[in-house]
Design a protein around this motif. Structure first.
Motif, mmCIF file in Angstrom:
data_model
loop_
_atom_site.group_PDB
_atom_site.id
_atom_site.type_symbol
_atom_site.label_atom_id
_atom_site.label_comp_id
_atom_site.label_asym_id
_atom_site.label_seq_id
_atom_site.Cartn_x
_atom_site.Cartn_y
_atom_site.Cartn_z
ATOM 1 N N CYS A 112 34.143 -12.703 -2.373
ATOM 2 C CA CYS A 112 33.277 -11.543 -2.249
ATOM 3 C C CYS A 112 33.542 -10.585 -3.415
ATOM 4 O O CYS A 112 34.683 -10.240 -3.693
ATOM 5 N N ARG A 114 32.850 -7.621 -3.592
ATOM 6 C CA ARG A 114 33.123 -6.263 -3.165
ATOM 7 C C ARG A 114 34.528 -6.109 -2.587
ATOM 8 O O ARG A 114 35.265 -5.217 -2.980
ATOM 9 N N CYS A 115 34.888 -6.986 -1.654
ATOM 10 C CA CYS A 115 36.188 -6.819 -0.989
ATOM 11 C C CYS A 115 37.202 -7.863 -1.435
ATOM 12 O O CYS A 115 38.386 -7.747 -1.144
ATOM 13 N N CYS A 133 30.495 -11.241 1.030
ATOM 14 C CA CYS A 133 30.716 -11.764 2.364
ATOM 15 C C CYS A 133 29.714 -11.093 3.306
ATOM 16 O O CYS A 133 29.067 -10.110 2.934
ATOM 17 N N CYS A 136 30.154 -7.229 3.839
ATOM 18 C CA CYS A 136 29.778 -6.402 2.690
ATOM 19 C C CYS A 136 28.270 -6.440 2.463
ATOM 20 O O CYS A 136 27.666 -5.438 2.096
#
Ligand SMILES: [Zn+2]
Length: 143
Positions: A112, A114-115, A133, A136
């Protein structure tokens, strides 16, 4: 003596930096590869199918256009343009899957953006171009 809760938090890596260190099991990577390869084959078959439909439309246009009025010609041109844009979008998806396979080999695929958590295998199989994911993605859509 440390409380059990403390030991657990101490051993956890910061989420943002997890991307580089995190690894998938080889079995999982193989599962992703198989899913991507299957998807690519599927798309290629779809692409070939679309191409032969374009050829057919093109042939129809050339062979039985004698009795066509302008509306017929317009419809055929429209159909053909639809097919071509469909073919292009399939081509684009094939490229995405191929790129995904390359990145998978380099270890840069399926995380992911983002995370930094691994994107579930099932999600990658359904959406090979997924870069987020589910959690997100949902956060992103809510904004
Ligand atoms: Zn995420």
């Amino acid at each position: 003596m440390a409380k059990p809760a403390d030991t657990r938090t101490a051993g956890r890596k910061p989420v943002a930096k997890a991307t580089a260190q995190a690894t998938r099991s080889a079995a999982e990577t193989e599962k992703i590869r198989a899913a991507l390869a299957a998807r690519r084959d599927e798309l290629r078959a779809e692409y070939d199918q679309t191409l032969s439909e374009i050829t057919e439309l093109q042939r129809d246009r050339l062979t039985d256009s004698a009795g066509d009025d302008q509306a017929d010609t317009g419809t055929k041109t429209f159909e053909r343009e639809q097919e071509i844009s469909l073919a292009n979008s399939i081509r684009e998806r094939i490229t995405q899957v191929e790129r995904a396979l390359e990145r998978l080999d380099e270890g840069g695929y399926g995380w992911c953006e983002r995370c930094g958590n691994p994107i579930p295998v099932e999600r990658l199989a359904a959406f090979p171009s997924a870069t987020l994911c589910v959690t997100c993605k949902q956060l992103e859509e809510r904004r």
